[in-house]
Write an enzyme that holds these catalytic residues in place. Structure first.
Site, PDB file in Angstrom:
ATOM      1  N   ILE A  10       0.807  -1.226   0.000  1.00  0.00           N
ATOM      2  CA  ILE A  10       0.000   0.000   0.000  1.00  0.00           C
ATOM      3  C   ILE A  10       0.837   1.271   0.000  1.00  0.00           C
ATOM      4  O   ILE A  10       0.380   2.294  -0.454  1.00  0.00           O
ATOM      5  CB  ILE A  10      -1.085   0.047   1.111  1.00  0.00           C
ATOM      6  N   SER A  11       2.063   1.207   0.505  1.00  0.00           N
ATOM      7  CA  SER A  11       2.897   2.394   0.333  1.00  0.00           C
ATOM      8  C   SER A  11       4.359   2.042   0.517  1.00  0.00           C
ATOM      9  O   SER A  11       4.704   1.052   1.162  1.00  0.00           O
ATOM     10  CB  SER A  11       2.502   3.495   1.324  1.00  0.00           C
ATOM     11  N   GLN A  12       5.196   2.874  -0.067  1.00  0.00           N
ATOM     12  CA  GLN A  12       6.628   2.717   0.140  1.00  0.00           C
ATOM     13  C   GLN A  12       7.158   4.009   0.735  1.00  0.00           C
ATOM     14  O   GLN A  12       7.353   4.998   0.042  1.00  0.00           O
ATOM     15  CB  GLN A  12       7.342   2.382  -1.172  1.00  0.00           C
ATOM     16  N   GLY A  13       7.322   3.987   2.031  1.00  0.00           N
ATOM     17  CA  GLY A  13       7.853   5.165   2.713  1.00  0.00           C
ATOM     18  C   GLY A  13       9.364   5.147   2.667  1.00  0.00           C
ATOM     19  O   GLY A  13       9.959   4.298   2.004  1.00  0.00           O
ATOM     20  N   ALA A  14       9.972   6.095   3.396  1.00  0.00           N
ATOM     21  CA  ALA A  14      11.427   6.114   3.441  1.00  0.00           C
ATOM     22  C   ALA A  14      11.928   4.997   4.343  1.00  0.00           C
ATOM     23  O   ALA A  14      13.046   4.545   4.233  1.00  0.00           O
ATOM     24  CB  ALA A  14      11.907   7.465   3.967  1.00  0.00           C
ATOM     25  N   GLU A  15      11.071   4.539   5.228  1.00  0.00           N
ATOM     26  CA  GLU A  15      11.471   3.568   6.236  1.00  0.00           C
ATOM     27  C   GLU A  15      11.362   2.144   5.737  1.00  0.00           C
ATOM     28  O   GLU A  15      12.125   1.281   6.139  1.00  0.00           O
ATOM     29  CB  GLU A  15      10.543   3.700   7.442  1.00  0.00           C
ATOM     30  N   LYS A  31       4.681  -3.605   8.274  1.00  0.00           N
ATOM     31  CA  LYS A  31       5.690  -2.649   7.816  1.00  0.00           C
ATOM     32  C   LYS A  31       7.012  -3.376   7.817  1.00  0.00           C
ATOM     33  O   LYS A  31       7.476  -3.827   8.869  1.00  0.00           O
ATOM     34  CB  LYS A  31       5.704  -1.475   8.786  1.00  0.00           C
ATOM     35  N   ASP A 129       9.119  12.510  13.734  1.00  0.00           N
ATOM     36  CA  ASP A 129       8.736  12.744  12.340  1.00  0.00           C
ATOM     37  C   ASP A 129       7.274  13.178  12.275  1.00  0.00           C
ATOM     38  O   ASP A 129       6.455  12.545  11.614  1.00  0.00           O
ATOM     39  CB  ASP A 129       8.965  11.466  11.513  1.00  0.00           C
TER      40      ASP A 129
END
Lengths: 219, 267
Positions: A10-15, A31, A129
């Site tokens: 569903i998402s690609q964050g920086a983490e 995650k 953050d």
């Protein structure tokens, strides 16, 4: 553990990458912090480990303070995976894009976000953050604020760390939502009202702001 | 020659006072001598626009890294908005001061010498890694090295320190760039500014961007460092969109933030 369960990115964050999945037949997200190939392996291992740990721990602490954040189902250290409750709703960023940022309702939301951050800080958690992408509204209900993404969080009692946390939020807030100074000042009002040391933190915030580079010297 | 010109562009800021002022005086003289309009340009916007045109990049996340600047920038609603930046000293400034601590020469530049020496290092030492959301902090890292240099020298060579410093500092920069990409939903990156010439930084950024399926724009070194062309080009964009600076207002300012400029030439 969850072999055979379908995982949808569903998402690609920086983490790391966030997938939607099932955990013991509950709606969940996982995650996964994968190794960053650009980072030196020693540095990468240290960062990945410490962030996974602090995220798992501090989400729990946040919940103990009476704030809403996703329930942690499992911290899988071996695979650097964190299984959490799936939250139905939207981010505050998405919400603010849809509404009038000067409306009484938006100002009230900002006030309550400020109070939530103060509660977090009073529990000695520095989020690390704070952005409007990292605060959600459960079921898109403006009364149901959920704090997410604790990867950069840590424990601290210092005024400086609280002030910098707010400073980081201020800058992300104003660049993401241009012309919303009133909204952020409402957030600070809420913070000062709720915080055990509102005056101390807001004085320190002024010092941190003055340290920023290339600030106009007027005013 | 002057009849081929449409306007005179000069750097309004940010920068060091004396050079800004000298150039502003020359620009004022020329514009009155040749009866041409004057256009005051923001140095950072010059870097960004030069990068965009040279690399043919439409809407990138811009990492602007130099001796005086460390900013992560994206365009939104008629401004180049600063999403992340250093909360204390700039990365180039930190590298220069580090070079002095380990005794590296300024010829041709401290950053270049760090980069060359780092290639010979391989023993990694953990240094303070300070990322706060999309912001970074370098002052603690510099203090750490200043205080620990005598201890570190027993176990690590200067090359190891250069290597560890680059790996740590550039990881911080790549991380905040990635965070801004995720936050703004943008998949292109452009690096500008003198520190952008560093090949290890470019390499690390490329790995990150490719992992995300995005594109890193490779900047020609000549246009990465400060150049006059970028001021002329950014000024031209402003001029073509109706902006001029009256001589009576043709001041300079050492503190001129990127987000103060109205960017009306982009959609």
């Amino acid at each position: 553990m969850n072999e055979g369960t379908k995982e949808e990115l569903i998402s690609q964050g920086a983490e790391g990458r966030v997938y939607r999945t099932q955990f013991q037949s509950k709606d969940a997200i996982v995650k996964e912090r994968f190794s960053k190939k650009y980072r030196h392996p020693e540095l990468d291992a240290k960062i990945t480990r410490s962030r996974l740990n602090s995220e798992g721990r501090n989400i729990e602490k946040c919940r103990q303070l009476g704030l809403d954040s996703p329930a942690v189902f499992l911290v899988d250290k071996h695979n650097s995976r964190l299984y959490m409750e799936y939250i139905e709703g939207c981010t505050v960023k998405e919400h603010l894009r849809l509404v009038d940022t000067n409306s009484a309702e938006a100002l009230d939301l900002a006030l309550r976000i400020g109070k939530a951050i103060a509660t977090l800080h009073d529990g000695n958690i520095i989020h690390g953050d704070l952005t409007t992408s990292n605060i959600m509204l459960r079921e898109r209900d403006v009364q149901k604020i959920v704090m997410i993404d604790f990867g950069l969080s840590y424990i601290s009692t210092s005024l400086e760390d609280r002030a910098v946390d707010l400073y980081v939020m201020e800058r992300a807030f104003l660049s993401t939502h241009p012309n919303s100074e009133e909204l952020f000042s409402s957030l600070l009002t809420g913070y000062v009202q709720q915080s055990k040391n509102g005056k101390g933190v807001s004085d320190r915030l002024n010092q941190v702001r003055a340290r920023g580079r290339k600030k106009s010297m007027l005013g | 020659m002057p009849d081929q010109l449409d306007c005179i562009c000069y750097t309004k800021g940010p920068g060091m006072g004396a050079p800004l002022l000298s150039v502003a005086i020359v620009a004022r003289v020329l514009c009155q001598l040749w009866k041409l309009p004057l256009v005051g340009v923001n140095h950072c916007v010059g870097h960004i626009e030069m990068g965009r045109v040279v690399c043919n990049s439409k809407d990138p996340i811009i990492l602007y890294v130099s001796g005086g600047n460390t900013q992560v920038i994206a365009y939104s609603m008629s401004r180049y908005r600063i999403f992340g930046e250093t909360i204390d000293i700039a990365v180039g400034n930190m590298l220069d001061r580090f070079a002095r601590v380990v005794g590296l020469s300024n010829d041709p530049s401290p950053g270049y010498n760090i980069e060359q020496l780092a290639k010979k290092g391989n023993k990694f030492v953990h240094l303070p890694y300070i990322v706060k959301g999309m912001d970074v902090s370098f002052s603690g890292l510099l203090s750490f090295i200043e205080k620990q240099k005598d201890v570190l020298k027993d176990t690590h060579t200067a090359a190891d320190l250069c290597f560890s410093l680059q790996e740590t500092v550039f990881s911080m920069l790549v991380e905040i760039t990635e965070r801004a990409m995720a936050h703004c939903n943008i998949n292109e990156v452009l690096i500008v500014g003198g520190v952008g010439c560093n090949e290890r930084l470019q390499e690390m950024m490329k790995i990150m961007v490719e992992e995300r399926g995005g594109k890193l724009h490779h900047m020609d070194e000549r246009y990465c460092i400060d150049n006059g062309c970028m001021i002329a080009y950014a000024g031209l964009l402003q001029f073509m969109n109706g902006f001029t600076t009256p001589v009576s207002e043709s001041t300079v300012t050492q503190r001129f933030r990127t987000d103060e400029v109205l960017v009306n030439w982009r959609e």
